[in-house]
Design a protein around this motif. Structure first.
Motif, PDB file in Angstrom:
ATOM      1  N   VAL A 265       0.835  -1.201   0.000  1.00  0.00           N
ATOM      2  CA  VAL A 265       0.000   0.000   0.000  1.00  0.00           C
ATOM      3  C   VAL A 265       0.865   1.245   0.000  1.00  0.00           C
ATOM      4  O   VAL A 265       2.052   1.203   0.345  1.00  0.00           O
ATOM      5  CB  VAL A 265      -0.945   0.036   1.226  1.00  0.00           C
TER       6      VAL A 265
ATOM      7  N   ASP B 163       0.380   5.062   1.670  1.00  0.00           N
ATOM      8  CA  ASP B 163      -0.436   5.934   2.510  1.00  0.00           C
ATOM      9  C   ASP B 163      -0.130   7.384   2.143  1.00  0.00           C
ATOM     10  O   ASP B 163       1.028   7.748   1.944  1.00  0.00           O
ATOM     11  CB  ASP B 163      -0.131   5.709   3.988  1.00  0.00           C
TER      12      ASP B 163
ATOM     13  N   HIS C 231      -2.153  11.682   2.076  1.00  0.00           N
ATOM     14  CA  HIS C 231      -3.253  12.545   2.496  1.00  0.00           C
ATOM     15  C   HIS C 231      -3.878  13.162   1.259  1.00  0.00           C
ATOM     16  O   HIS C 231      -3.183  13.578   0.343  1.00  0.00           O
ATOM     17  CB  HIS C 231      -2.761  13.666   3.405  1.00  0.00           C
TER      18      HIS C 231
ATOM     19  N   PRO D  43      -6.719  11.069   5.477  1.00  0.00           N
ATOM     20  CA  PRO D  43      -5.851   9.919   5.196  1.00  0.00           C
ATOM     21  C   PRO D  43      -6.430   9.056   4.075  1.00  0.00           C
ATOM     22  O   PRO D  43      -7.632   8.824   4.011  1.00  0.00           O
ATOM     23  CB  PRO D  43      -5.816   9.158   6.519  1.00  0.00           C
ATOM     24  N   THR D  44      -5.561   8.634   3.184  1.00  0.00           N
ATOM     25  CA  THR D  44      -5.950   7.809   2.044  1.00  0.00           C
ATOM     26  C   THR D  44      -4.955   6.666   1.924  1.00  0.00           C
ATOM     27  O   THR D  44      -3.761   6.879   2.051  1.00  0.00           O
ATOM     28  CB  THR D  44      -5.931   8.631   0.741  1.00  0.00           C
ATOM     29  N   ARG D  45      -5.440   5.463   1.700  1.00  0.00           N
ATOM     30  CA  ARG D  45      -4.559   4.309   1.490  1.00  0.00           C
ATOM     31  C   ARG D  45      -4.874   3.714   0.127  1.00  0.00           C
ATOM     32  O   ARG D  45      -6.003   3.340  -0.153  1.00  0.00           O
ATOM     33  CB  ARG D  45      -4.766   3.262   2.583  1.00  0.00           C
TER      34      ARG D  45
END
Length: 59
Positions: free
Chosen positions: A17, A19, A21, A26-28
């Protein structure tokens, strides 16, 4: 034994993944290791992920 080495021995169980922003949220982004999703449209793929693989999201 290093836990990372132990977990990464079987590549089929590794989820990669990134990670980040997005507008402060927060976005993954999953780049590999997620099962293939059934469906032709994004909405169908989202439904498939929700119904069959929600346990992965909860991790």
């Amino acid at each position: 034994m290093d836990l990372f080495e132990d977990l990464s021995r079987d590549e089929s169980k590794v989820t990669r993944v990134i990670d980040m922003h997005t507008s402060g949220e927060p976005t993954r982004i999953i780049i590999s290791g997620y099962p293939s999703l059934d469906g032709d449209t994004l909405l169908e793929k989202r439904r498939c992920a929700s119904e069959r693989y929600d346990d992965i999201r909860k991790m």
